[in-house]
Design a protein around this motif. Structure first.
Motif, PDB file in Angstrom:
ATOM      1  N   THR A 292       0.824  -1.202   0.000  1.00  0.00           N
ATOM      2  CA  THR A 292       0.000   0.000   0.000  1.00  0.00           C
ATOM      3  C   THR A 292       0.860   1.256   0.000  1.00  0.00           C
ATOM      4  N   ALA A 293       0.150   2.360  -0.193  1.00  0.00           N
ATOM      5  CA  ALA A 293       0.837   3.623  -0.480  1.00  0.00           C
ATOM      6  C   ALA A 293       1.868   4.011   0.586  1.00  0.00           C
ATOM      7  N   SER A 294       2.801   4.839   0.192  1.00  0.00           N
ATOM      8  CA  SER A 294       3.854   5.286   1.095  1.00  0.00           C
ATOM      9  C   SER A 294       3.258   6.141   2.209  1.00  0.00           C
ATOM     10  N   PRO A 295       3.923   6.135   3.336  1.00  0.00           N
ATOM     11  CA  PRO A 295       3.447   6.947   4.448  1.00  0.00           C
ATOM     12  C   PRO A 295       3.682   8.427   4.180  1.00  0.00           C
ATOM     13  N   GLY A 296       3.016   9.276   4.959  1.00  0.00           N
ATOM     14  CA  GLY A 296       3.242  10.712   4.835  1.00  0.00           C
ATOM     15  C   GLY A 296       4.605  11.086   5.385  1.00  0.00           C
ATOM     16  N   ALA A 297       4.940  12.343   5.195  1.00  0.00           N
ATOM     17  CA  ALA A 297       6.276  12.785   5.592  1.00  0.00           C
ATOM     18  C   ALA A 297       6.408  12.857   7.117  1.00  0.00           C
ATOM     19  N   THR A 298       5.299  13.177   7.766  1.00  0.00           N
ATOM     20  CA  THR A 298       5.361  13.244   9.225  1.00  0.00           C
ATOM     21  C   THR A 298       4.729  11.982   9.796  1.00  0.00           C
ATOM     22  N   GLY A 299       4.839  11.831  11.062  1.00  0.00           N
ATOM     23  CA  GLY A 299       4.154  10.734  11.718  1.00  0.00           C
ATOM     24  C   GLY A 299       4.879   9.420  11.615  1.00  0.00           C
ATOM     25  N   CYS A 300       4.159   8.376  11.995  1.00  0.00           N
ATOM     26  CA  CYS A 300       4.735   7.031  12.037  1.00  0.00           C
ATOM     27  C   CYS A 300       4.745   6.423  10.638  1.00  0.00           C
ATOM     28  N   PRO A 301       5.853   5.856  10.208  1.00  0.00           N
ATOM     29  CA  PRO A 301       5.909   5.306   8.853  1.00  0.00           C
ATOM     30  C   PRO A 301       5.014   4.087   8.667  1.00  0.00           C
ATOM     31  N   PHE A 302       4.610   3.477   9.754  1.00  0.00           N
ATOM     32  CA  PHE A 302       3.838   2.245   9.630  1.00  0.00           C
ATOM     33  C   PHE A 302       2.335   2.518   9.501  1.00  0.00           C
ATOM     34  N   VAL A 303       1.971   3.781   9.576  1.00  0.00           N
ATOM     35  CA  VAL A 303       0.556   4.154   9.585  1.00  0.00           C
ATOM     36  C   VAL A 303      -0.280   3.456   8.503  1.00  0.00           C
ATOM     37  N   PRO A 304       0.149   3.465   7.238  1.00  0.00           N
ATOM     38  CA  PRO A 304      -0.725   2.918   6.197  1.00  0.00           C
ATOM     39  C   PRO A 304      -1.063   1.445   6.414  1.00  0.00           C
ATOM     40  N   ARG A 305      -0.244   0.727   7.142  1.00  0.00           N
ATOM     41  CA  ARG A 305      -0.494  -0.706   7.300  1.00  0.00           C
ATOM     42  C   ARG A 305      -1.004  -1.041   8.703  1.00  0.00           C
ATOM     43  N   CYS A 306      -1.007  -0.043   9.567  1.00  0.00           N
ATOM     44  CA  CYS A 306      -1.213  -0.341  10.973  1.00  0.00           C
ATOM     45  C   CYS A 306      -2.710  -0.400  11.328  1.00  0.00           C
ATOM     46  N   PRO A 307      -3.164  -1.509  11.936  1.00  0.00           N
ATOM     47  CA  PRO A 307      -4.575  -1.590  12.309  1.00  0.00           C
ATOM     48  C   PRO A 307      -4.929  -0.685  13.497  1.00  0.00           C
ATOM     49  N   LEU A 308      -3.903  -0.237  14.212  1.00  0.00           N
ATOM     50  CA  LEU A 308      -4.174   0.569  15.408  1.00  0.00           C
ATOM     51  C   LEU A 308      -4.093   2.066  15.150  1.00  0.00           C
ATOM     52  N   SER A 309      -3.734   2.448  13.955  1.00  0.00           N
ATOM     53  CA  SER A 309      -3.361   3.844  13.754  1.00  0.00           C
ATOM     54  C   SER A 309      -4.547   4.787  13.929  1.00  0.00           C
ATOM     55  N   THR A 310      -4.232   5.937  14.488  1.00  0.00           N
ATOM     56  CA  THR A 310      -5.221   6.991  14.668  1.00  0.00           C
ATOM     57  C   THR A 310      -4.644   8.278  14.127  1.00  0.00           C
ATOM     58  N   ASP A 311      -5.371   9.379  14.278  1.00  0.00           N
ATOM     59  CA  ASP A 311      -4.901  10.645  13.728  1.00  0.00           C
ATOM     60  C   ASP A 311      -3.545  11.050  14.277  1.00  0.00           C
TER      61      ASP A 311
END
Lengths: 339, 678, 313, 531
Positions: A292-311
């Motif tokens: 899946t798509a690359s993460p944003g520049a800020t924040g946690c790099p695992f966000v796009p794949r993470c089931p726990l991720s929040t704002d």
């Protein structure tokens, strides 16, 4: 753990780490393009105590090999420092390093390309010794005993790499690292190209040598199981950043980062029943696909794949914080399920 | 005088004799002298060089010695090659003329390599910034019309052939640079270069000791080719009159001279032309011979299959044919044509909707077995016995045409390296719609819709974007999904997956395995999966066949074989696996297996695992049959019951410690003693 | 793709500038001067000096260089020191001759070479051996030798083709074609051999690719595997070598033009060099470079079309 | 400005591959020209299907390397310039000198004044008409040392014109410095060409544009200089009917083999001049015409011994003369040619068979002469060649070595260096078309031209020359013989053999082309299609 060696370490009150990496950043390329893309290694810090083995785990693109290269001086870091026994070697040339800190060596992944096919084993092993000023006869003697210490006959010095199998070559590569009597060895995926049975031999050998000689090992691998076998501590990397670090047991058994969990859960075990259960658990956890798509520049790099991720994960890069025995870079470390 | 380009160097095998090949030829002839072309090239070159350099001492006549009454003579006892228009002896003139072109071409080669190779080494070492500059320079130099510039140089400095050829060397150095840069960069990527740098070798020594010697083959090939080109150019210049002044002979001018007599005395063109051409041919042949390193017996890309000896060997398989199986492999033998067997007596059956794993270390014949199922063995390897029945139909020995009707439609395949399994030159859409149209007889538009749908089926969300992509734009996992989609285009009943996840990250591997499992569940597909990873087998396989040294040593359901391994080899593989069960402590030592898998042709009689087996005894060196185990499965161990009764397993056996005594392959001849620096 | 084209264009301009510079420096490195050339040996030192002054020879080098460039951009290559004619005009007549020969020889080499090389790779065995050996010999034959023999056999003995000369297309298209046949043939023997070897190696490499196995595993018809997929893969190195080949043929046109009495660039270059006609010499080098650069630019575009990696980079 | 203003005509080799060379052929009372320059142009195309009304002529050298000013060239180039320009007089195929631009000419009694009445209705490319003023303007350029055609007409030369007076529109009077035996012969061929007023006013324009009144005009679009010259007929020309072809194509093919090939395979209808090697080929498939009168040999340029002291000694020069074994050379390399030691061709009035006996090959005598000259061990001489030396020279080199004379070849890198050789080398080498008017050749080239840049004087020669030029009848023949002998005895010229000039032609297309009398160029206006 054995006693620290080296003058720098001896003079300080606390034993200096054998290897210390501080806020390491590595960017590839130059110019605008390189500056705009995320760095290959992003503010990574760790240290290895004398006699300790640190496992560096991550998938392709995690920056683990780049860290190894930066430590060895094969890739100049963009920022951060590398110290060996307290001595800053970050800016040193490779020649300088070998003259002044002869105790940092390397074993590479591919046993076929890590030995020069046109040189005898003896020539390969003697080369670093001669640079250190060891005389010919003594160097040869040390080469022989080096070979014997990895379970190969001493007369192998007269042969060429092509006359050895993959496992034997990897032993030779280890012997090459050992002849200089180093204190720190960087092992860059030393067993991933080997068959299972040979891999076990080499892992056993490394474990023995570590214990006999009090070596500090930086063990780079993609396989958590292998890392768990050899290391005391594990650092988990994802896209150049440290996700989690802690004692190997803790990281392997009770991951405190969703990525570590994903990694652990994905590694299949050779017992069908148990594997089925693990698979179900993994599928239930709902990790996103790796593509899946690359993460944003800020924040946690695992966000796009993470089931726990929040704002908050998108907005803020989580700092490393200590949970139980492990440091983890997750805002929701407490919510990470167990396997 | 065309400044011929350097032959595309791409085909030169850089990794001369990588694994398994004797590193040094020892006291034997250099390898390139073992080919007829190499022998001819070296012999002729040596002869011409020697004969030319010693010409003043042996030629029968002086170069200027005229005999006007015997001009334009045909070969005779007095003049072996005849005489020229002034009655001068051709033999004497040809060989007296040789030294200059031979030396001048050498100068061109030296200069071209001196500059080109050095620049290439520097650029490879200093990285992209230096490389960009030097490569641009080289491109500019390459695009200049060198011959015309050469004329200008002659106009400026006169016919000083050695200097002129040195200038040519400068111009050609761009070509050398271009070829050598690629080689140097690839050599520098070798880990031993990094190892030497970590050891602190100076950059000069790294280049001299580690980089250059590994480029030796390519350098030799290119130099020999360039030498031939140089000879042609020296001769071409002399042909134009820019050569040594008469009465000194030169090959080019002798041909020019002969051209005036082509009508009346055509023979005159022959001797000089042939000697010049032969010398250039010799240089090229030598180059070819040097380049042949690593492919001594060039296998041709023939697609003809030698007919298999179907059922020739009596079936040693005790089990009856399985009527429900879609695929029934019996007593399969695969061997190198006129060479050793690679796979012997492999039998297994596959039920519809089940997944069979072929597992074992590398070199055990798993991949060969899998490939033979589709008739896709490498050239020079073929099925030498046994049968492969696909839905009751024999596949061994059928024509290539009939096989291709099966391929893709009935049986499809996905391979180990998804990144190279797709054609890099075509878009994903093309590669998918092409077989869809063929298999399903639909139009372009519909095929594209089906392709998009297949991509969704393999879990690709943004199918449209992927369809427009080219393989190099895909990640490994994505590429493997596309490969699976491709395999599904013909709606096959059997999928052969050769190490489908080995090249992938572990999380991606899990995804692909899930995908395969879903496909099996949803479509009733049967799968043969080849893997060295017992975890993968545990994850996806219903049945498993453990292979060792070309044969199946144990098979049965995955659960039975992995949970209660009967064969010591299976036990050993499991014991060597560092992945411990959750909650179990990490062992301080792993079980290991001494030695390596014996290569084909060196298999012992009896148990092939005997030499590495902890439990091997005298009886293991005799032939013995496999015994039934795990219900429908079998195990090939003569001591299996004995061990089982004693409750001895590999895991519980003592290990032998680190100093395993491995037998090195291919150590037939003694290595030369190369002095370790004293 | 656009960036790629822009980069190639920049390279092309750079190459032409380098050609001007190199030939300029070369001319200035000689020990004679344009005044001396124009006046001949009868020129007294005073007259030569005056002539040189008038020709701008004594201006600083960079001034001369930029003057030349300025003229070049307007299509003015100066006038011949020998016959006072416009160099641009003269070369305009000659470029087509050399360019067509080199182009046709390159194209024919490509067709023949690819056909043979692919056949050798696909058929293998004795046929392949025969072709590769034959190609090895053919590329070793000096073009002047081959040319003489072709003229002797085809033009003189058999009378099939004109032995020499060039007929303008506008005058007589059939004659034009016939007049180019022999020189193109002579060049194709060696050129085709080189392409055959490249194509053979490329095809072998292509057929050994993993994706070819994928195609076969999909039951793709063998002709499609070979001639659509493998051939396209093999075509990238072939096109690259064709580019180099064109440069070689173009640059090496001198001999072939002499042999067949063709009024091309090579002859002009040789004549200019022999008579120290500096502006003509620079003109020949520059014009030859421009043609080479343009053709290479086109081939680069072909590569981009063939190879998506280049296109999408 | 013109490159060849001061070019010294001489035998040159093509800077290209061929050995042929040929380059300089001087005829008549005129200086010869270096057909040099442009070098190595090969030529022109050939269509086997060229329209039958076009005549394709293959030439072995560029006839106009320095542009289209005909006065820069010699008669050898008249073949090329005759269709573009008209001359005052032309030599017909029977050898007679016929008026062309001149309607009528008269000489005064002592042959010191010639009155020319010009033809009416002649127009030039620039549109203007032929006038007496224009003829004067042309002839007034005679002192320009760069104009090769005027070599003998300039002040101090053998056929010097002291004054040109315009009598009226159509009449012009020439005054000669000395009585002229045949004044018309001084004004024929290239020398007699009249350039149009635009060309005379601006000679530099002639570099790129011809300005003549000839029957043909240059088609500049179809012309590639030094390779192909295409001429189209001007139907308005006063003598248009004399020319049979609508167009003339000149194709320059410098490689002798290629030239022969072009003729044999039909790309050209006429090819000249052919090399010996090619004769067999051409004869086997086409036809050949030939013309004697070409003397091949070494003009001695350093008679004062300034660059090579040995050549200051007459005995040394004669040693060279007698050291050459002409018989064997000719028998083996040039069957059909005639060994000779004299400059006068066999057919000419001054020819003296006794000279060949007296000064023939005699190595003993040559050694004696060397000793006499003070060089008992011989001497060395350099000879500059562009490209490789000719077979003849290589053969002679070995013959000279027998008596101790070392012949060295100096490789030139450009034509400039070759031209300079007239001052630096002791001898030159080449075929020289002495042809119809040997004394004219001697006056304009050997004594007063580029073969004597040092201005060496020899009363014996000078006197005989004056007599040969000024007298008529037997007195003239006598003077010619004396002149011939004087040259030989003084070792001013070292001939080797008298050769033929060969032209090949395609008998299917054209009738046998005629030479201009004893000259070795063709009369193109008389070339007719084959019947």
């Amino acid at each position: 753990m054995t006693a620290p060696a080296g003058a720098a370490a001896a003079s300080s009150v606390l034993p200096a780490p054998a290897l210390e990496v501080r806020d390491l950043v590595v960017r590839y390329g130059r110019g605008r393009k390189a500056r705009s893309s995320p760095p290959a290694v992003d503010r990574v810090s760790f240290e290895i105590a004398p006699g300790e083995t640190l496992g560096l785990v991550g998938e392709s693109g995690s920056g683990k090999s780049t860290i190894g290269k930066a430590v060895l001086g094969l890739q100049p870091p963009s920022a951060g420092t590398v110290r060996v026994h307290g001595q800053d070697i970050t800016g040193m040339s490779l020649r300088e390093r070998s003259r002044r800190v002869a105790d940092l060596r390397v074993v590479f992944q591919d046993p076929y390309s890590s030995l020069n096919p046109t040189r005898t084993i003896g020539q390969t092993l003697v080369e670093p010794l001669r640079l250190m000023g060891v005389t010919g006869a003594e160097a040869l003697q040390r080469a022989r005993s080096g070979l014997e210490s990895v379970g190969l006959p001493g007369d192998a010095v007269d042969r060429y790499p092509t006359q050895f199998s993959g496992g034997q070559r990897q032993r030779i590569a280890i012997a090459r690292a050992l002849v200089c009597d180093p204190k720190v060895i960087v092992l860059d995926e030393p067993v991933s190209a080997l068959d299972l049975s040979t891999q076990a031999q080499v892992l056993n050998l490394l474990a023995d040598l570590r214990d006999q000689r009090g070596l500090s090992l930086l063990f780079i691998a993609h396989d958590l199981g292998v890392v768990r076998f050899l290391s005391q501590r594990t650092v988990v990397l994802y896209r150049g950043q440290v996700m989690e670090s802690g004692p190997a047991e803790a990281v392997g058994l009770t991951p405190r980062h969703p990525y570590t969990l994903a990694l652990t859960a994905a590694a299949p075990v050779p017992r069908p029943g148990e594997q089925a259960a693990r698979r179900n658990a993994r599928e239930a956890a709902g990790f996103g696909a790796a593509s899946t798509a690359s993460p944003g520049a800020t924040g946690c790099p695992f966000v796009p794949r993470c089931p726990l991720s929040t704002d908050v994960c998108v907005e803020q890069r989580p700092p490393l914080r200590l949970i139980d025995q492990s440091s983890t870079a997750c805002h929701h470390a407490e919510r990470v399920p167990s396997l | 005088m065309s400044a011929l380009p350097l032959d595309a160097a791409a085909n030169t095998d850089l990794d001369a004799g990588r694994p398994g090949r004797p590193g040094r030829p020892g006291r034997r002839l250099p390898y390139f002298l073992r080919r007829p072309g190499g022998v001819f090239g070296a012999t002729w070159l040596a002869f011409v060089v020697l004969a030319s350099l010693t010409a003043p001492w042996w030629v029968p006549y002086g170069v200027a010695e005229q005999d006007l009454s015997n001009r334009l003579a045909l070969p005779s006892a007095d003049h072996w090659l005849g005489t020229d228009p002034l009655g001068r002896d051709l033999l004497s003139r040809i060989f007296s003329a040789g030294a200059e072109p031979l030396l001048a071409a050498g100068i061109t080669v030296l200069v071209a390599f001196g500059i080109g190779l050095t620049m290439a080494l520097i650029a490879a070492e200093r990285g992209p910034r230096v490389e960009r500059v030097s490569s641009r320079l080289a491109e500019v130099l390459l695009a200049l019309p060198s011959t015309i510039l050469l004329l200008a140089v002659i106009g400026a400095i006169g016919v000083r052939i050695f200097i002129v050829m040195a200038v040519l060397g400068v111009m050609i150095s761009a070509g050398v640079y271009r070829v050598m840069l690629g080689v140097a960069k690839s050599v520098r990527q070798r880990l031993y270069v990094d190892a030497a740098r970590v050891n602190g070798l100076s950059s000069l020594r790294v280049n001299l000791v580690h980089v250059l010697p590994s480029m030796g083959t390519v350098v030799a090939v290119q130099a020999a080719q360039l030498y031939g080109i140089g000879l042609l150019i020296v001769a071409g210049l002399a042909f134009l009159g820019f050569g040594p002044a008469e009465p000194q002979p030169s090959w080019g001018f002798m041909i020019q001279d002969a051209s005036s007599y082509v009508f009346s005395n055509p023979w005159l063109l022959v001797p000089t032309g042939v000697v010049l051409a032969l010398t250039v041919v010799a240089a090229n042949e030598l180059a070819d011979a040097i380049a042949s390193r690593g492919s001594v017996a060039r296998t041709t890309v023939r697609r003809r299959r030698s007919p298999a000896r179907v059922g020739a060997t009596g079936s040693a398989d005790p089990r009856p044919a399985d009527p429900g199986a879609v695929l029934d492999v019996r007593d399969l033998h695969i061997s190198v044509d006129d060479g050793p067997a690679l796979v012997t007596g492999v039998s297994f059956a596959l039920q519809p909707g089940r997944v069979l794993g072929l597992v074992g270390e590398s070199g055990c014949g798993k991949t060969m077995t899998a490939r033979s199922l589709m008739g896709l063995l490498p050239d020079g390897v073929s099925v030498s016995g046994g049968s492969i029945r696909w839905q009751g139909r024999e596949l061994v020995g059928v024509s290539e045409k009939d096989l291709s009707a099966v391929r893709g439609r009935d049986i499809a395949m996905i391979s180990q390296e998804p990144m190279v399994a797709l054609d890099p030159m075509f878009s994903v859409a093309y590669q998918l719609t092409q077989p869809i149209r063929r298999f399903r007889g639909v139009g372009r538009g519909e095929a594209r819709q089906i392709a998009a749908q297949l991509l969704r089926q393999v879990g690709i969300v943004d199918g449209e974007r992927v369809l427009k992509s080219y393989p190099h734009q895909l990640s490994g996992g994505m590429a493997q999904r596309v490969c699976i989609a491709l395999a599904l285009t013909g709606e096959p009943r059997l999928l052969i997956a050769d190490e489908p996840t080995t090249a992938l990250d572990v999380t991606v591997q899990a995804e692909i395995l899930s995908l395969l499992r879903a496909l099996v569940r949803d479509t009733g597909l049967s799968v043969v999966i080849v893997s060295h990873d017992l975890g993968v087998v545990a994850d996806i396989c219903d049945d498993v066949a453990v292979m060792y040294a070309g044969t199946v040593v144990e098979d049965g359901t995955a659960a039975a074989v992995l949970d209660e391994p009967a064969h010591p080899y299976t036990q050993a593989l499991l014991a060597a696996n560092p992945h411990v069960a959750d909650g179990e402590p990490v062992p301080t030592r792993l079980a290991s297996i001494d030695g390596t898998v014996p290569p084909p042709g060196e298999w012992p009689t009896g148990c092939r695992f005997a030499s590495r087996c902890l439990f091997a005894q005298e009886q293991c060196t005799q032939r013995f049959p496999s015994v039934p185990a795990h219900g429908s499965g079998s195990v090939l161990c003569t001591r299996v019951e004995e061990l089982s009764r004693a409750d001895v397993t590999w895991m519980s056996a003592p290990t032998t410690g680190p100093a395993g005594h491995e037998t090195a392959p291919a150590t037939a001849q003694p290595a030369p003693t190369v002095g370790v620096s004293r | 793709m656009l960036a790629y084209v822009a980069r190639r264009l920049a390279m092309a301009v750079g190459t032409v500038l380098a050609a001007v510079l190199i030939s300029f420096l070369l001319v200035h490195a000689t020990d004679t001067s344009p005044g001396a050339v124009r006046l001949g040996p009868g020129g007294t030192p005073e007259r030569i000096a005056a002539e040189n002054e008038a020709l701008g020879w004594n201006d600083p080098l960079h001034v001369q260089f930029f003057d030349y460039l300025g003229g070049f951009l307007q299509g003015d290559l100066g006038t011949s020191l020998v016959n006072g004619g416009s160099i641009a005009g003269d070369l305009a007549d000659r470029v087509p001759v050399t360019a067509f020969i080199a182009l046709f020889a390159t194209i024919l080499s490509g067709i023949v070479g690819v056909a043979l090389g692919v056949t050798a790779a696909v058929r293998g065995g004795r046929v392949g051996q025969l072709i590769t050996t034959g190609a090895g010999v053919a590329l070793s034959l000096p073009v002047f030798w081959v040319g003489i023999i072709l003229v002797y056999l085809l033009a003189i003995q058999a009378g099939l083709l004109p032995a020499t000369g060039y007929v303008a297309f506008a005058d007589d298209p059939a004659g034009w074609f016939r007049s180019l046949t022999l020189p193109v043939l002579a060049l194709t023997i060696g050129g085709g051999a080189i392409i055959a070897r490249t194509a053979n190696a490329g095809m072998r490499e292509a057929l050994a690719q993993e994706h070819i196995r994928t195609l076969r595993a999909m039951g793709t018809p063998e002709w499609r595997v070979r001639y659509v997929h493998a051939l396209r893969f093999a075509s990238v190195p072939v096109v690259a070598v064709l580019g180099i080949q064109f440069i070689a043929l173009f640059g090496g046109s001198v001999i072939i033009e002499n042999l067949f009495a063709l009024p091309g660039l090579g002859q002009a270059g040789q004549a200019a060099a022999a008579s120290s006609d500096f502006p003509a010499l620079v003109g020949v080098v520059v014009v030859a470079t421009v043609v080479v650069v343009v053709i290479n630019l086109l081939l680069d575009l072909v590569v981009a079309v063939l190879d998506p990696k280049v296109r999408t980079a | 400005m013109n490159r060849s203003r001061t070019r010294h005509p001489m035998a040159l080799r093509r800077p290209t591959l061929m050995r042929a060379g040929v380059a300089v052929l001087a005829t008549g009372a005129l200086t010869s020209l270096a057909a040099c320059g442009g070098g190595g142009e090969g030529g022109g195309g050939a269509s086997s299907q060229s329209p039958s009304d076009t005549l394709a002529i293959g030439l072995d050298s560029d006839p106009a390397p320095a542009g289209y000013d005909p006065l820069l060239y010699s008669d050898r180039q008249f073949e090329f310039f005759a269709p573009l320009y008209d001359a005052l007089f032309v030599t017909a195929s029977d050898g007679s000198i016929e008026p062309s631009l001149v309607a009528e000419s008269t000489n005064n009694e002592d042959n010191t004044q010639t009155t020319l009445t010009l033809r009416d209705g002649v127009t030039f490319d620039d549109g203007s008409a032929l006038t007496a003023e224009l003829v004067k303007a042309n002839l007034d350029r005679r002192s320009d040392p760069d104009l090769e055609a005027y070599g003998a007409l300039a002040e101090g030369q053998a056929a010097a014109i002291t004054d040109v007076t315009v009598q009226d529109e159509q009449t012009v009077v020439l005054t000669w410095a000395q009585p002229q035996a045949t004044p018309e012969a001084n004004l024929d061929g290239t020398t007699g060409i009249i350039v149009g007023p635009a060309g005379i006013a601006d000679p530099a324009s002639l570099e790129t544009t011809p300005d003549g009144s000839g029957a043909y005009e240059l088609d500049e679009a179809a012309t590639t200089r030094a390779s192909t010259y295409t001429l189209e007929k001007n139907a308005e020309h006063w003598n248009a009917d004399a020319w049979d072809y609508e167009g003339l194509d000149y194709r320059i093919i410098t490689d002798p083999q290629a030239l022969a090939n072009a003729l044999v395979s039909g790309q050209v209808d006429i090819a000249g001049q052919l090399k010996d090697n090619a004769i067999n080929l051409v004869e086997s498939q086409q036809s050949i015409v030939s013309q004697g009168g070409t003397i091949v040999g070494f003009p001695v340029t350093d008679k004062l011994g300034q660059t090579n002291p040995a050549f200051g000694e007459e005995a040394a020069r004669l040693a060279l003369l007698q050291a050459i074994d002409r018989e064997s050379l000719v028998n083996d390399l040039h069957p059909g040619a005639r060994p000779t030691v004299q400059l006068f061709p066999e057919e000419s009035a001054g020819f003296d068979p006794a000279l060949d006996e007296e000064f023939g090959y005699d190595p003993e005598r040559a050694r004696e002469l060397l000793a006499e000259a003070g060089y008992p061990d011989g001497f060395e001489l350099d000879i500059t060649r562009l490209g490789q030396p000719e077979e003849d020279l290589v053969a002679i080199q070995q013959q000279l070595a027998e008596v101790g004379i070392t012949l060295n070849f100096v490789a030139a890198t450009s034509t400039d260096q070759v031209f300079a050789a007239v001052r630096t080398d002791p001898v030159l080498w080449g075929p020289f078309a002495v042809g119809a008017n040997p004394e004219g050749f001697i006056a304009g080239v050997v004594y007063g031209g580029f073969m004597n840049m040092q201005g060496a004087q020899e009363p014996e020669v000078e006197q005989a020359l004056g007599a040969a030029l000024g007298s008529t009848g037997e007195a003239q023949d006598q003077a010619r013989q004396e002149l011939n002998r004087a040259l030989v005895e003084n070792g001013w010229f070292i001939p080797v053999y008298e050769d033929f000039t060969y032209y090949g032609y395609n008998a299917d297309k054209v009738a046998e082309p005629p030479f201009a009398g004893a000259n070795n160029y063709l009369v193109l206006s008389d070339v007719e299609p084959a019947v």
